[in-house]
Design an enzyme around this catalytic site. Structure first.
Site, PDB file in Angstrom:
ATOM      1  N   ASP A   1     -17.140  18.664  27.419  1.00  0.00           N
ATOM      2  CA  ASP A   1     -16.898  17.268  27.051  1.00  0.00           C
ATOM      3  C   ASP A   1     -16.713  16.390  28.284  1.00  0.00           C
ATOM      4  OD1 ASP A   1     -14.547  18.538  27.727  1.00  0.00           O
ATOM      5  OD2 ASP A   1     -13.582  18.255  25.790  1.00  0.00           O
TER       6      ASP A   1
ATOM      7  N   ASP B   1     -13.314  18.520  15.878  1.00  0.00           N
ATOM      8  CA  ASP B   1     -12.969  19.936  15.882  1.00  0.00           C
ATOM      9  C   ASP B   1     -12.422  20.316  14.516  1.00  0.00           C
ATOM     10  OD1 ASP B   1     -13.824  20.276  18.434  1.00  0.00           O
ATOM     11  OD2 ASP B   1     -11.841  20.407  19.355  1.00  0.00           O
TER      12      ASP B   1
ATOM     13  N   ASP C   1      -9.762  21.357  13.231  1.00  0.00           N
ATOM     14  CA  ASP C   1      -8.427  20.988  12.752  1.00  0.00           C
ATOM     15  C   ASP C   1      -8.223  19.482  12.682  1.00  0.00           C
ATOM     16  OD1 ASP C   1      -8.634  21.247  15.617  1.00  0.00           O
ATOM     17  OD2 ASP C   1      -6.509  20.789  15.736  1.00  0.00           O
TER      18      ASP C   1
ATOM     19  N   ASP D   1     -20.000  29.226  14.264  1.00  0.00           N
ATOM     20  CA  ASP D   1     -20.231  30.363  15.158  1.00  0.00           C
ATOM     21  C   ASP D   1     -19.324  31.542  14.814  1.00  0.00           C
ATOM     22  OD1 ASP D   1     -22.242  29.209  16.594  1.00  0.00           O
ATOM     23  OD2 ASP D   1     -21.044  28.741  18.364  1.00  0.00           O
TER      24      ASP D   1
END
Length: 543
Positions: A289, A195, A197, A136
């Site tokens: 989540d 994610d 990282d 995105d």
């Protein structure tokens, strides 16, 4: 001449006016203090003591359960059916289920290579693995770099897809939902989310997927986070202490007793059928989540937490990024509680005690009370009782209960036990932002749906401390951005304002008080000042 000057500078009437004004203010204060201020402050003390007792009982309960779990509970491999998937020469890879890996990204310049590389390095048959990079990004240069990285891995035979959207509707939830709609993932049975990282070990899927294959009632397998930059500065060390309690105690207890806990948004494997059964991803709060986890639990699905399955990740290393993250993590659960509490109460698929656990323990005490009591009691009510000595706080509420709660909270990170006292002061500072965010979520006020992506610095900070001159030159452009902030950008007025208030209360207690609270108040003032001037992300902790 001296008399004329004195009259010009300080008229004779000035002293009288000042004394009269002070007398009127003192009279007004005495008039409203006894009938209004004292009862209100006393009510505040009672409310804070009640909240402290609720939090205390919750922490003691969690402590007892985690001890029982560690001593007597069977390992997950013993509690559930579990058998590793074996490579079979005759069957080839057909005995491996098809797994989708989703990596949502937003302008992840520093970490995109690491996360994509880790996903592509998973030990799983390439024809049974689909990697989906959901980008995105709004920076065209970053988008191009990520797309080229995907093409590079695709040229090596990895089934990796680069997906973009026309808009960021729904933020992360919207990206994940859109990714599941793609035709090439319809044959996938499970989806694992990382994610940008996060860096899973190659055997991550081989250890997690068998729980889902052999136990059809399990919807989610959640792994533990480990932090590659925990020792970077005092800010990251404090975060590690808070999150380690969450993983070591809260997640473990929820998994072992009620087979429910909040999905952490990453490093977890979902059964796609469970996601669809729960109604799919929704973007009505900033904790998509947790929203999905609660809805799936209300459908009767179970969750499993694996504490020994660990995934490396990164902590925010700038105070600004951490504040935005904490706003989202505090506002979102409160807003979700507002939206779902009656749905949980009316649900008929789960038992009474599980409802009590979700509503009272999971949401009310941990997500609301824990933030509010920390700030209101130790940063507002207790200092005010120094200025109004008619209101008394019992020693068990001011000292003993907080001490036990703090000791119980510290069990997750024994290596940082020497930082425990400063961690308390730091948590008190952050509780101001968490309380504000919690009220915003409960009232669904202006910033309730604010989503600011947590800035990630990747390995740039570590590399720039390596001492290698040639590497330092190469990495100069990727140095931690916090070092470039102007002094004015560091200033946080809320923290500085509370530092002034606590300092005043401390001075008053030193001169007039009887409880010696000034020691705590001066130390808390110092913590607020450090945060107020934005220096907490630059302090290096001692080992």
């Amino acid at each position: 001449m001296a008399e004329i000057t004195q009259k010009l500078v300080l008229p004779e009437t000035f002293q009288g006016v000042r004394d009269e004004l002070a007398g009127q203010i003192g009279m007004m204060w005495e008039l409203i203090k006894a009938p209004l201020i004292v009862p209100l402050l006393r009510l505040g003390v009672y409310i804070c003591l009640a909240m402290s007792l609720m939090l205390f009982m919750e922490r003691v309960y969690m402590g007892i359960v985690i001890i029982l779990v560690k001593l007597f509970w069977k390992k997950p491999e013993k509690r559930y059916k579990y058998e590793l998937i074996q490579d079979d020469v005759e069957l080839g890879s057909s005995n491996f289920p098809v797994v989708l890996v989703q990596i949502p990204m937003f302008n992840e310049r520093e970490v995109y290579k690491v996360s994509i590389g880790a996903a592509c390095g998973l030990s799983w048959p390439s024809d049974r693995l689909v990697i989906q990079v959901l980008d995105d990004s709004t920076d065209p240069a970053v988008k191009q770099m990520i797309e080229l990285e995907c093409q590079r891995w695709a040229s090596k035979g990895i089934n990796i897809r680069y997906q973009i959207r026309e808009n960021r509707g729904g933020y992360k939830a919207g990206a994940l939902k859109e990714g599941l709609k793609r035709s090439y993932v319809k044959h996938c049975e499970y989806v694992v989310i990382f994610d940008a990282d996060f860096r899973p070990e190659p055997d991550f899927l081989r250890r997690a997927i068998p729980f889902l294959i052999h136990n059809p009632e399990i919807a989610l397998v959640q792994a533990r986070w480990r932090f590659v930059n925990a020792d970077e500065c005092l800010l990251t060390r404090m975060q590690e202490m808070s999150l380690d309690y969450h993983f070591t105690v809260e997640q473990e207890v929820g998994s072992a007793t009620h087979a429910f806990f909040g999905f952490n948004g990453t490093a977890g494997v979902w059964r796609i059928a469970a996601i669809n059964d729960a109604g799919g991803w929704k973007d009505r709060t900033t904790v998509e989540d947790m929203d999905l986890a609660v809805r799936a639990s209300l459908k009767g699905w179970k969750f499993l937490y694996l504490g020994d399955l660990q995934v490396k990740s990164e902590l925010p290393s700038t105070f600004k990024a951490f504040r935005f993250q904490q706003h989202r993590w505090s506002c979102g659960p409160a807003n979700l509680f507002r939206k779902m509490v009656m749905e949980i109460v009316r649900n008929k698929k789960v038992g009474f005690w599980k409802k009590v656990y979700v509503i009272y323990s999971f949401f009310f005490v941990r997500k609301i009370i824990a933030h509010m009591v920390t700030f209101s009691f130790y940063c507002v009510v207790l200092p005010l009782t120094i200025l109004i000595p008619e209101v008394h706080v019992p020693i068990w509420g001011a000292v003993y209960i907080p001490s036990v709660i703090t000791i119980l909270n510290s069990v997750g990170t024994p290596r940082s036990i020497h930082l425990l006292f400063y961690w308390i002061l730091f948590e008190n500072v952050m509780s101001m932002h968490r309380t504000k965010a919690t009220w915003i979520g409960l009232l669904e006020a202006g910033r309730a749906n604010e989503w600011v992506v947590t800035e990630k610095l990747g390995d740039s900070a570590t590399k720039n401390k390596s001492g290698d001159a040639s590497k330092n030159k190469t990495n100069a452009k990727s140095a931690p951005k916090r070092l470039r902030f102007k002094f004015a950008d560091r200033l946080n007025t809320l923290e500085l304002g509370f530092a002034a208030f606590l300092f005043f209360c401390g001075c008053y207690d030193y001169v007039h008080g009887k409880h010696n609270y000034f020691i705590y108040l001066f130390l808390q003032t110092f913590s607020f000042l450090i945060a107020g001037f934005g220096f907490i992300g630059t302090i290096i902790p001692s080992s």
